[in-house]
Scaffold this motif. Structure first.
Motif, PDB file in Angstrom:
ATOM      1  N   ALA A 134       0.823  -1.206   0.000  1.00 52.16           N
ATOM      2  CA  ALA A 134       0.000   0.000   0.000  1.00 52.16           C
ATOM      3  C   ALA A 134       0.860   1.260   0.000  1.00 52.16           C
ATOM      4  CB  ALA A 134      -0.930  -0.013   1.211  1.00 52.16           C
ATOM      5  N   LEU A 135       1.922   1.270   0.774  1.00 52.32           N
ATOM      6  CA  LEU A 135       2.792   2.448   0.837  1.00 52.32           C
ATOM      7  C   LEU A 135       3.608   2.598  -0.443  1.00 52.32           C
ATOM      8  CD1 LEU A 135       4.033   2.221   4.530  1.00 52.32           C
ATOM      9  CD2 LEU A 135       2.348   3.828   3.576  1.00 52.32           C
ATOM     10  N   GLU A 136       4.027   1.485  -1.018  1.00 46.38           N
ATOM     11  CA  GLU A 136       4.779   1.544  -2.273  1.00 46.38           C
ATOM     12  C   GLU A 136       3.935   2.162  -3.378  1.00 46.38           C
ATOM     13  OE1 GLU A 136       6.735  -1.474  -5.611  1.00 46.38           O
ATOM     14  OE2 GLU A 136       6.058  -2.266  -3.681  1.00 46.38           O
ATOM     15  N   HIS A 137       2.634   1.866  -3.385  1.00 48.54           N
ATOM     16  CA  HIS A 137       1.744   2.363  -4.435  1.00 48.54           C
ATOM     17  C   HIS A 137       1.040   3.663  -4.062  1.00 48.54           C
ATOM     18  CE1 HIS A 137       2.383  -1.788  -5.735  1.00 48.54           C
ATOM     19  NE2 HIS A 137       1.976  -1.413  -6.930  1.00 48.54           N
ATOM     20  N   LEU A 138       1.413   4.259  -2.945  1.00 44.69           N
ATOM     21  CA  LEU A 138       0.784   5.503  -2.512  1.00 44.69           C
ATOM     22  C   LEU A 138       0.861   6.614  -3.567  1.00 44.69           C
ATOM     23  CD1 LEU A 138      -0.538   7.300  -0.308  1.00 44.69           C
ATOM     24  CD2 LEU A 138       1.782   7.729   0.565  1.00 44.69           C
ATOM     25  N   PRO A 139       2.019   6.879  -4.173  1.00 42.12           N
ATOM     26  CA  PRO A 139       2.069   7.945  -5.190  1.00 42.12           C
ATOM     27  C   PRO A 139       1.106   7.710  -6.347  1.00 42.12           C
ATOM     28  CG  PRO A 139       4.279   7.365  -4.486  1.00 42.12           C
ATOM     29  CD  PRO A 139       3.365   6.326  -3.909  1.00 42.12           C
ATOM     30  N   ARG A 140       1.043   6.487  -6.839  1.00 39.76           N
ATOM     31  CA  ARG A 140       0.147   6.178  -7.960  1.00 39.76           C
ATOM     32  C   ARG A 140      -1.314   6.363  -7.547  1.00 39.76           C
ATOM     33  NH1 ARG A 140      -1.504   0.862 -10.892  1.00 39.76           N
ATOM     34  NH2 ARG A 140      -1.792   1.580 -13.021  1.00 39.76           N
ATOM     35  N   LEU A 141      -1.628   5.960  -6.318  1.00 36.10           N
ATOM     36  CA  LEU A 141      -2.981   6.124  -5.818  1.00 36.10           C
ATOM     37  C   LEU A 141      -3.397   7.590  -5.828  1.00 36.10           C
ATOM     38  CD1 LEU A 141      -5.510   4.907  -4.346  1.00 36.10           C
ATOM     39  CD2 LEU A 141      -4.261   5.284  -2.204  1.00 36.10           C
ATOM     40  N   LEU A 142      -2.432   8.479  -5.610  1.00 35.90           N
ATOM     41  CA  LEU A 142      -2.716   9.909  -5.524  1.00 35.90           C
ATOM     42  C   LEU A 142      -2.455  10.658  -6.832  1.00 35.90           C
ATOM     43  CD1 LEU A 142      -1.414  10.694  -1.934  1.00 35.90           C
ATOM     44  CD2 LEU A 142      -3.742  10.162  -2.686  1.00 35.90           C
ATOM     45  N   GLY A 143      -2.230   9.917  -7.920  1.00 33.03           N
ATOM     46  CA  GLY A 143      -2.165  10.549  -9.231  1.00 33.03           C
ATOM     47  C   GLY A 143      -0.792  10.800  -9.795  1.00 33.03           C
ATOM     48  N   ALA A 144       0.248  10.207  -9.216  1.00 32.92           N
ATOM     49  CA  ALA A 144       1.606  10.462  -9.703  1.00 32.92           C
ATOM     50  C   ALA A 144       1.823   9.969 -11.125  1.00 32.92           C
ATOM     51  CB  ALA A 144       2.634   9.823  -8.764  1.00 32.92           C
ATOM     52  N   ASP A 145       1.070   8.950 -11.539  1.00 35.71           N
ATOM     53  CA  ASP A 145       1.239   8.403 -12.891  1.00 35.71           C
ATOM     54  C   ASP A 145       0.347   9.093 -13.920  1.00 35.71           C
ATOM     55  OD1 ASP A 145       3.048   6.694 -11.831  1.00 35.71           O
ATOM     56  OD2 ASP A 145       1.890   4.857 -12.142  1.00 35.71           O
ATOM     57  N   ASP A 146      -0.483  10.018 -13.474  1.00 32.46           N
ATOM     58  CA  ASP A 146      -1.369  10.734 -14.401  1.00 32.46           C
ATOM     59  C   ASP A 146      -0.640  11.966 -14.917  1.00 32.46           C
ATOM     60  OD1 ASP A 146      -3.465  11.804 -15.827  1.00 32.46           O
ATOM     61  OD2 ASP A 146      -4.448  12.663 -14.069  1.00 32.46           O
ATOM     62  N   ASP A 147      -0.217  11.900 -16.163  1.00 28.58           N
ATOM     63  CA  ASP A 147       0.558  12.987 -16.762  1.00 28.58           C
ATOM     64  C   ASP A 147      -0.345  13.810 -17.690  1.00 28.58           C
ATOM     65  OD1 ASP A 147       2.385  14.693 -17.849  1.00 28.58           O
ATOM     66  OD2 ASP A 147       3.547  13.143 -18.896  1.00 28.58           O
ATOM     67  N   PRO A 148      -0.715  15.030 -17.291  1.00 31.43           N
ATOM     68  CA  PRO A 148      -1.583  15.848 -18.142  1.00 31.43           C
ATOM     69  C   PRO A 148      -0.843  16.571 -19.261  1.00 31.43           C
ATOM     70  CG  PRO A 148      -1.112  17.024 -16.128  1.00 31.43           C
ATOM     71  CD  PRO A 148      -0.434  15.687 -16.003  1.00 31.43           C
ATOM     72  N   THR A 149       0.451  16.283 -19.398  1.00 31.80           N
ATOM     73  CA  THR A 149       1.227  16.928 -20.459  1.00 31.80           C
ATOM     74  C   THR A 149       0.576  16.667 -21.817  1.00 31.80           C
ATOM     75  OG1 THR A 149       3.271  16.628 -19.210  1.00 31.80           O
ATOM     76  CG2 THR A 149       3.484  17.042 -21.566  1.00 31.80           C
ATOM     77  N   GLY A 150       0.451  17.701 -22.600  1.00 29.53           N
ATOM     78  CA  GLY A 150      -0.155  17.569 -23.913  1.00 29.53           C
ATOM     79  C   GLY A 150      -1.641  17.844 -23.934  1.00 29.53           C
ATOM     80  N   PHE A 151      -2.249  17.958 -22.750  1.00 28.79           N
ATOM     81  CA  PHE A 151      -3.676  18.265 -22.728  1.00 28.79           C
ATOM     82  C   PHE A 151      -3.896  19.715 -23.138  1.00 28.79           C
ATOM     83  CE2 PHE A 151      -7.532  19.784 -20.565  1.00 28.79           C
ATOM     84  CZ  PHE A 151      -8.452  18.892 -21.097  1.00 28.79           C
ATOM     85  N   GLU A 152      -4.766  19.924 -24.104  1.00 30.41           N
ATOM     86  CA  GLU A 152      -5.066  21.270 -24.592  1.00 30.41           C
ATOM     87  C   GLU A 152      -6.551  21.545 -24.417  1.00 30.41           C
ATOM     88  OE1 GLU A 152      -3.723  21.709 -28.572  1.00 30.41           O
ATOM     89  OE2 GLU A 152      -1.605  21.370 -28.083  1.00 30.41           O
ATOM     90  N   ALA A 153      -6.844  22.658 -23.773  1.00 28.34           N
ATOM     91  CA  ALA A 153      -8.231  22.994 -23.465  1.00 28.34           C
ATOM     92  C   ALA A 153      -8.804  24.059 -24.385  1.00 28.34           C
ATOM     93  CB  ALA A 153      -8.320  23.461 -22.010  1.00 28.34           C
ATOM     94  N   HIS A 154      -8.131  24.331 -25.516  1.00 34.52           N
ATOM     95  CA  HIS A 154      -8.551  25.454 -26.347  1.00 34.52           C
ATOM     96  C   HIS A 154      -9.795  25.167 -27.177  1.00 34.52           C
ATOM     97  CE1 HIS A 154      -5.814  23.136 -29.047  1.00 34.52           C
ATOM     98  NE2 HIS A 154      -6.760  23.391 -29.916  1.00 34.52           N
ATOM     99  N   HIS A 155     -10.272  23.924 -27.212  1.00 34.53           N
ATOM    100  CA  HIS A 155     -11.455  23.615 -28.021  1.00 34.53           C
ATOM    101  C   HIS A 155     -12.717  24.239 -27.433  1.00 34.53           C
ATOM    102  CE1 HIS A 155      -9.123  20.794 -30.411  1.00 34.53           C
ATOM    103  NE2 HIS A 155      -8.657  20.274 -29.294  1.00 34.53           N
ATOM    104  N   HIS A 156     -12.768  24.375 -26.110  1.00 31.96           N
ATOM    105  CA  HIS A 156     -13.945  24.954 -25.457  1.00 31.96           C
ATOM    106  C   HIS A 156     -13.469  25.833 -24.301  1.00 31.96           C
ATOM    107  CE1 HIS A 156     -15.599  21.154 -27.189  1.00 31.96           C
ATOM    108  NE2 HIS A 156     -16.601  21.958 -27.521  1.00 31.96           N
ATOM    109  N   PRO A 157     -13.984  27.062 -24.211  1.00 30.03           N
ATOM    110  CA  PRO A 157     -13.580  27.933 -23.096  1.00 30.03           C
ATOM    111  C   PRO A 157     -13.982  27.373 -21.743  1.00 30.03           C
ATOM    112  CG  PRO A 157     -15.404  28.910 -24.353  1.00 30.03           C
ATOM    113  CD  PRO A 157     -14.894  27.754 -25.148  1.00 30.03           C
TER     114      PRO A 157
END
Length: 309
Positions: A78-101
């Motif tokens: 559980a402690l080893e996977h704590l970062p992943r549980l809290l979103g460490a593996d979610d990389d929003p790089t490349g996300f572009e929000a310009h299609h809708h304000p």
């Protein structure tokens, strides 16, 4: 050794808000498997691949770190996977929000929001099956009773929280039909839950493959469709592209946020297509930054995946 406390201090690379990230993992306010205490700590009862565990998570904004404390045979996992549980593996790089304000506004309000990933398939799959085609209140009540009647106390100092472990797949697979009815679960859902639990060992392996392959494997199980698959992939894999098509509320929430009226799933798919492979992120940010559906008739619940507005 099961009662020995293990600890870990983790420093995220962004301002992480554990309670917000973990909100989608909680199945209603009465969920016996995840609680929040008066100190703002989140407690989770987990069945890890190496045994049961209780995980207590506390953010320390003054120092920018997160402290994890764990008990049980699965504490180290559980402690080893704590970062992943809290979103460490979610990389929003490349996300572009310009299609809708509206999506851009949601992104501005919540630039640090992340998809957490539990890595535990059955933990999310069983309650997701119970939520098929019923109200959230009904499903949360059934899951709560399932855990209370057939689960077991979580390890560690959690008696005051009444924290409990979800039943094992073997236990769920052995529940008779009359008991499912007592739990408020209809035959279609109970049959799917039993079938999935009998396939638990193979289904747990979807964490080792791509999100697309995980979706395919989940949908080969009778009774599991695109909605259930998406709900599981969001929570287990932290899949930012998973969209819960078929949800009673989601299309209308996205429709009002982006175009000001109710829309169909097909129309929602068209609106979100430019955001692939992060359509799920776009949907949640649209709701966070766009217009709110007017309250007409029964009150609709905002999706639990949504960042705080």
């Amino acid at each position: 050794m099961a009662d020995v406390e293990r600890t870990r201090t983790w420093v995220p690379g962004w301002p992480c808000a554990p309670a917000q990230v973990l909100r989608p993992q909680r199945r209603g306010a009465g969920d016996p498997t995840q609680r929040e205490d008066d100190a703002g700590r989140t407690w989770r009862a987990m069945r890890t691949p190496v045994g049961s565990a209780t995980l207590c998570i506390q953010a320390r904004p003054s120092t920018g770190d997160v402290v994890g404390r764990a008990w049980g045979p699965g504490a180290d996992w559980a402690l080893e996977h704590l970062p992943r549980l809290l979103g460490a593996d979610d990389d929003p790089t490349g996300f572009e929000a310009h299609h809708h304000p509206e999506v851009a506004e949601g992104w501005r309000r919540h630039p640090h929001w992340r998809f957490g990933a539990t890595g535990l398939v059955m933990e999310s799959l069983v309650p997701s099956i119970l939520e098929q085609k019923v109200t959230g209140k009904q499903a949360f009540g059934s899951f709560r009773e399932l855990v209370r009647r057939h689960g077991e106390p979580a390890p560690g100092p959690v008696a005051s929280l009444r924290l409990m472990l979800q039943p094992t797949p073997a236990t769920i697979a052995a529940i008779p039909s009359w008991e499912w009815l007592r739990l408020g679960v209809q035959p279609a859902q109970s049959r799917t839950a039993v079938t999935a639990c009998r396939l638990a060992s193979s289904l747990e392996r979807i964490t080792e493959v791509s999100a697309e392959e995980a979706d395919r494997r989940l949908c080969t199980v009778r009774g599991i469709g695109v909605w259930t698959s998406a709900e599981v992939r969001q929570r287990v894999l932290g899949d930012p592209d998973a969209v819960s098509f078929g949800d009673y509320h989601l299309a209308n929430w996205v429709g009002w946020a982006l175009v000001g009226h109710d829309i169909t799933d097909e129309e929602m798919g068209e609106l979100l297509e430019p955001y692939r492979p992060q359509r799920g992120r776009a949907a949640m940010l649209a709701i966070a930054g766009g217009r709110t559906r007017p309250r007409r008739g029964p009150r609709m619940s905002v999706p639990t995946h949504l960042p705080t507005r």
